[in-house]
Design a protein around this motif. Sequence first.
Motif, PDB file in Angstrom:
ATOM      1  N   SER A  41       0.831  -1.203   0.000  1.00 42.91           N
ATOM      2  CA  SER A  41       0.000   0.000   0.000  1.00 42.91           C
ATOM      3  C   SER A  41       0.870   1.259   0.000  1.00 42.91           C
ATOM      4  CB  SER A  41      -0.928  -0.012   1.207  1.00 42.91           C
ATOM      5  OG  SER A  41      -1.744   1.134   1.219  1.00 42.91           O
ATOM      6  N   ALA A  42       1.954   1.246   0.765  1.00 43.75           N
ATOM      7  CA  ALA A  42       2.870   2.387   0.807  1.00 43.75           C
ATOM      8  C   ALA A  42       3.528   2.610  -0.552  1.00 43.75           C
ATOM      9  CB  ALA A  42       3.933   2.178   1.874  1.00 43.75           C
ATOM     10  N   ALA A  43       3.678   1.539  -1.338  1.00 42.59           N
ATOM     11  CA  ALA A  43       4.266   1.644  -2.677  1.00 42.59           C
ATOM     12  C   ALA A  43       3.217   1.983  -3.738  1.00 42.59           C
ATOM     13  CB  ALA A  43       4.973   0.344  -3.038  1.00 42.59           C
ATOM     14  N   LEU A  47      -2.678  -5.008  -2.135  1.00 39.28           N
ATOM     15  CA  LEU A  47      -2.343  -6.403  -1.862  1.00 39.28           C
ATOM     16  C   LEU A  47      -3.003  -6.826  -0.559  1.00 39.28           C
ATOM     17  CD1 LEU A  47      -0.642  -8.948  -2.628  1.00 39.28           C
ATOM     18  CD2 LEU A  47       1.162  -7.995  -1.174  1.00 39.28           C
ATOM     19  N   PRO A  48      -4.270  -7.251  -0.630  1.00 39.78           N
ATOM     20  CA  PRO A  48      -4.908  -7.733   0.595  1.00 39.78           C
ATOM     21  C   PRO A  48      -4.143  -8.932   1.161  1.00 39.78           C
ATOM     22  CG  PRO A  48      -6.529  -7.395  -1.145  1.00 39.78           C
ATOM     23  CD  PRO A  48      -5.176  -7.271  -1.773  1.00 39.78           C
ATOM     24  N   SER A  49      -3.984  -8.965   2.461  1.00 37.42           N
ATOM     25  CA  SER A  49      -3.217 -10.047   3.093  1.00 37.42           C
ATOM     26  C   SER A  49      -3.818 -11.407   2.789  1.00 37.42           C
ATOM     27  CB  SER A  49      -3.121  -9.825   4.598  1.00 37.42           C
ATOM     28  OG  SER A  49      -4.409  -9.776   5.175  1.00 37.42           O
ATOM     29  N   PRO A  62       0.304 -16.088 -10.342  1.00 38.30           N
ATOM     30  CA  PRO A  62      -0.603 -14.982 -10.003  1.00 38.30           C
ATOM     31  C   PRO A  62      -0.729 -14.024 -11.192  1.00 38.30           C
ATOM     32  CG  PRO A  62       1.560 -14.591  -9.054  1.00 38.30           C
ATOM     33  CD  PRO A  62       1.602 -15.952  -9.686  1.00 38.30           C
ATOM     34  N   ARG A  63      -1.772 -13.222 -11.167  1.00 40.53           N
ATOM     35  CA  ARG A  63      -1.900 -12.165 -12.177  1.00 40.53           C
ATOM     36  C   ARG A  63      -0.683 -11.255 -12.055  1.00 40.53           C
ATOM     37  NH1 ARG A  63      -6.114 -11.427  -9.117  1.00 40.53           N
ATOM     38  NH2 ARG A  63      -5.611  -9.225  -8.818  1.00 40.53           N
ATOM     39  N   VAL A  68       3.402  -8.006  -9.030  1.00 41.56           N
ATOM     40  CA  VAL A  68       4.126  -6.745  -8.831  1.00 41.56           C
ATOM     41  C   VAL A  68       3.911  -6.222  -7.416  1.00 41.56           C
ATOM     42  CG1 VAL A  68       4.209  -4.314  -9.553  1.00 41.56           C
ATOM     43  CG2 VAL A  68       4.170  -6.129 -11.275  1.00 41.56           C
ATOM     44  N   ALA A  69       2.662  -6.231  -6.957  1.00 42.28           N
ATOM     45  CA  ALA A  69       2.357  -5.749  -5.609  1.00 42.28           C
ATOM     46  C   ALA A  69       3.053  -6.601  -4.556  1.00 42.28           C
ATOM     47  CB  ALA A  69       0.843  -5.745  -5.376  1.00 42.28           C
ATOM     48  N   PHE A  70       3.061  -7.911  -4.768  1.00 37.63           N
ATOM     49  CA  PHE A  70       3.692  -8.813  -3.806  1.00 37.63           C
ATOM     50  C   PHE A  70       5.197  -8.577  -3.727  1.00 37.63           C
ATOM     51  CE2 PHE A  70       5.765 -12.787  -2.638  1.00 37.63           C
ATOM     52  CZ  PHE A  70       5.127 -13.088  -1.446  1.00 37.63           C
TER      53      PHE A  70
END
Length: 149
Positions: A41-43, A47-49, A62-63, A68-70
Amino acid sequence: MTATPPPSPSAATDEATFMAGLRALKAWSGRSFRQLERCASAAGDTLPSSTASTMLGKNRLPREELLVAFVRGCGLGEENVRAWVVARTKIVDGTAAAPIAAPLRHATWRRPVIVAAAALAMAFAGGAAVTALLAGGSIDTEETVVVTR
């Protein structure tokens, strides 16, 4: 994060090894799923846990946005993000380098081929002997080598 370099996706050639690499990346980061969510989120990513946890529990790719978010949530920069995306794309496209398969120990075709080759060699040798006998010669022939200086 530790002082060791992060896991690389370079060895991933299929979905299972890629996902094993992502699980190793999470372990390397030392972050909980909630911490991954906050860092992503800061980036600027979502990315829901629960999504990250579910993603790592499967052996499906994954998509790209989730990947990327991970990777960003694990604390890696854009160069590493690109490396993971490229590895994922190669697996999706089928261009990832597949591991070299070990040769078959007991190939079923080897024995018939060897037997056929031996039979063919014997037929040629027998044919040569018969031809020599029919031509009035003998099977035992000598060759004379003359060396001149």
